[in-house]
Design an enzyme around this catalytic site. Structure first.
Site, PDB file in Angstrom:
ATOM      1  N   CYS A 129      -3.570  -0.991  -2.349  1.00 24.73           N
ATOM      2  CA  CYS A 129      -3.805   0.413  -2.713  1.00 24.73           C
ATOM      3  C   CYS A 129      -4.589   0.466  -4.026  1.00 24.73           C
ATOM      4  O   CYS A 129      -4.119  -0.009  -5.062  1.00 24.73           O
ATOM      5  CB  CYS A 129      -2.454   1.100  -2.866  1.00 24.73           C
ATOM      6  SG  CYS A 129      -2.578   2.806  -3.385  1.00 24.73           S
ATOM      7  N   GLU A 185      -8.170   9.085   8.413  1.00 24.59           N
ATOM      8  CA  GLU A 185      -6.913   8.991   9.180  1.00 24.59           C
ATOM      9  C   GLU A 185      -6.990   9.788  10.480  1.00 24.59           C
ATOM     10  O   GLU A 185      -6.343   9.449  11.463  1.00 24.59           O
ATOM     11  CB  GLU A 185      -5.724   9.454   8.329  1.00 24.59           C
ATOM     12  CG  GLU A 185      -5.428   8.433   7.252  1.00 24.59           C
ATOM     13  CD  GLU A 185      -4.092   8.615   6.563  1.00 24.59           C
ATOM     14  OE1 GLU A 185      -3.281   9.451   6.979  1.00 24.59           O
ATOM     15  OE2 GLU A 185      -3.882   7.887   5.564  1.00 24.59           O
ATOM     16  N   HIS A 234      -9.261   3.569   2.374  1.00 20.05           N
ATOM     17  CA  HIS A 234      -9.788   4.203   3.589  1.00 20.05           C
ATOM     18  C   HIS A 234     -11.310   4.195   3.686  1.00 20.05           C
ATOM     19  O   HIS A 234     -11.867   4.446   4.749  1.00 20.05           O
ATOM     20  CB  HIS A 234      -9.324   5.655   3.653  1.00 20.05           C
ATOM     21  CG  HIS A 234      -7.854   5.825   3.845  1.00 20.05           C
ATOM     22  ND1 HIS A 234      -6.931   5.370   2.932  1.00 20.05           N
ATOM     23  CD2 HIS A 234      -7.150   6.400   4.851  1.00 20.05           C
ATOM     24  CE1 HIS A 234      -5.710   5.668   3.367  1.00 20.05           C
ATOM     25  NE2 HIS A 234      -5.822   6.297   4.528  1.00 20.05           N
ATOM     26  N   CYS A 260     -11.190   2.785  -2.539  1.00 23.43           N
ATOM     27  CA  CYS A 260     -10.017   3.368  -1.852  1.00 23.43           C
ATOM     28  C   CYS A 260      -9.880   2.651  -0.522  1.00 23.43           C
ATOM     29  O   CYS A 260     -10.890   2.322   0.121  1.00 23.43           O
ATOM     30  CB  CYS A 260     -10.225   4.862  -1.630  1.00 23.43           C
ATOM     31  SG  CYS A 260      -8.911   5.635  -0.670  1.00 23.43           S
ATOM     32  N   ASP A 271       0.844  -1.194   0.000  1.00 21.66           N
ATOM     33  CA  ASP A 271       0.000   0.000   0.000  1.00 21.66           C
ATOM     34  C   ASP A 271       0.883   1.249   0.000  1.00 21.66           C
ATOM     35  O   ASP A 271       2.062   1.188   0.356  1.00 21.66           O
ATOM     36  CB  ASP A 271      -0.928   0.021   1.220  1.00 21.66           C
ATOM     37  CG  ASP A 271      -1.882   1.204   1.169  1.00 21.66           C
ATOM     38  OD1 ASP A 271      -2.572   1.371   0.141  1.00 21.66           O
ATOM     39  OD2 ASP A 271      -1.924   1.997   2.128  1.00 21.66           O
ATOM     40  N   SER A 272       0.268   2.375  -0.343  1.00 20.09           N
ATOM     41  CA  SER A 272       0.987   3.645  -0.311  1.00 20.09           C
ATOM     42  C   SER A 272       1.285   4.078   1.129  1.00 20.09           C
ATOM     43  O   SER A 272       2.141   4.921   1.353  1.00 20.09           O
ATOM     44  CB  SER A 272       0.142   4.722  -0.997  1.00 20.09           C
ATOM     45  OG  SER A 272      -1.132   4.791  -0.383  1.00 20.09           O
TER      46      SER A 272
HETATM   47  N1  DGL Z   1      -4.166   3.845  -0.571  1.00 19.39           N
HETATM   48  C1  DGL Z   1      -4.712   4.844  -1.447  1.00 19.39           C
HETATM   49  C2  DGL Z   1      -5.826   4.206  -2.307  1.00 19.39           C
HETATM   50  O1  DGL Z   1      -6.421   3.223  -1.938  1.00 19.39           O
HETATM   51  C3  DGL Z   1      -5.252   6.034  -0.691  1.00 19.39           C
HETATM   52  C4  DGL Z   1      -4.169   6.910  -0.082  1.00 19.39           C
HETATM   53  C5  DGL Z   1      -3.260   7.532  -1.117  1.00 19.39           C
HETATM   54  O2  DGL Z   1      -3.686   8.473  -1.834  1.00 19.39           O
HETATM   55  O3  DGL Z   1      -2.134   7.074  -1.253  1.00 19.39           O
HETATM   56  O4  DGL Z   1      -6.108   4.699  -3.370  1.00 19.39           O
END
Ligand code: DGL
Length: 284
Positions: free
Chosen positions: A76, A155, A189, A187, A13-14
């Site tokens: 991600c 977050e 989150h 996404c 993940d990012s």
């Molecule tokens: N993990 C990213 C996604 O699911 C969200 C956070 C980011 O922008 O890196 O797209």
């Protein structure tokens, strides 16, 4: 074969959002070991270009290759939207992306063939969900909407606030007007904001959680490929981060729903020396 089976499943993940996917994977595959990599130094990916996200994702894949994993889950949504093809081309292990899994579940769920997708700006601009949905169900009507404020709200732990409810209402009004009956939470989150999103969309709209769908697909593949493992439940997870782990541990514990220990800081920058031309050729 048994050697491959004993390796962990990589989760990329990012940053910390992918912990919602890891949480679903833990439930679906309690006997597996996991190696999670959060690129916390370079988050967010959701505002970055396809070439940049592809380079970051390939650098992460190279790290996973060096450490040895039996499969990679691209948690991600932005990386899955922009770099899935490049990752599949490069990786020597199966690569599971959240986009495919989410799209498949949405096609199965919709009764009116009208689906909504929400995600980061880069995910929506890539058109990856739209392309995948149309390939699975020609003629499907897809309405996509970027919701960039939802990541910081999640977050901050503001999921249950009036602010979150108002922001969701604002973002989702168009999708409600388009009368979609299914909405993909595209996404990492967004599952945390499920209540506020559901309230804005109304009770008739089904929400598709890509994390749950991906976990189901990975569990199925592990069974079919006979790659499954039976460690005692809740085997420790190893975490790799590219920036100081303090925030990752603090916020991540809430997202994962269990304590986070064993966090190692690593460097991914310039791990692969791809020229711009090579990179462009790999961008999906
Ligand atoms: N993990 C990213 C996604 O699911 C969200 C956070 C980011 O922008 O890196 O797209």
């Amino acid at each position: 074969m048994s050697e491959v089976r004993d390796r962990p499943i990589g989760v990329f993940d990012s940053g910390i959002g992918g912990l919602t996917v890891l949480r679903a994977l833990r439930r679906a595959l309690p006997g597996e070991a996991f190696l999670y990599l959060g690129d916390t130094a370079r988050v967010p990916y959701g505002t970055k270009s396809p070439a940049t996200v592809t380079r970051y994702a390939l650098e992460a894949a190279d790290e996973f290759s060096a450490r040895g994993i039996k499969a990679l889950v691209v948690a991600c949504n932005t990386a899955s939207s922009l770099a899935q093809t490049a990752l599949v081309d490069l990786a020597r292990f199966p690569v599971f992306g959240v986009v495919e899994a989410g799209a498949r579940a949405a096609v199965a769920a919709t009764r009116v063939n009208r689906v909504g997708v929400i995600g980061t700006r880069s995910t929506v601009d890539s058109g990856a969900y739209v392309r995948t949905l149309e390939a699975l169900s020609p003629g499907i009507e897809v309405h996509a909407r970027a919701c960039p404020l939802l990541v910081p709200l999640a977050e901050e732990g503001w999921e249950e606030t009036d602010v979150a409810r108002q922001v969701c209402e604002h973002y989702l009004a168009d999708l409600g007007a388009a009368r979609v009956d299914t909405l993909i939470l595209g996404c990492t989150h967004y599952p945390l904001l499920e209540r506020a999103i559901a309230a804005a969309m109304g009770p008739e709209v089904r929400l598709v959680d890509s994390a749950e769908e991906t976990a189901r697909e990975v569990a199925r593949a592990m069974r079919v490929e006979r790659l499954g493992r039976r460690l005692p439940p809740s085997a420790p997870i190893r975490f790799l981060v590219t920036d100081a782990p303090t925030t990752f541990v603090r916020v991540g514990t809430r997202l994962l729903g269990e304590p986070i220990a064993d966090v190692e800081s690593i460097e991914l920058e310039h791990r692969l020396d791809l020229t711009d031309g090579e990179l462009r050729a790999r961008v999906s």
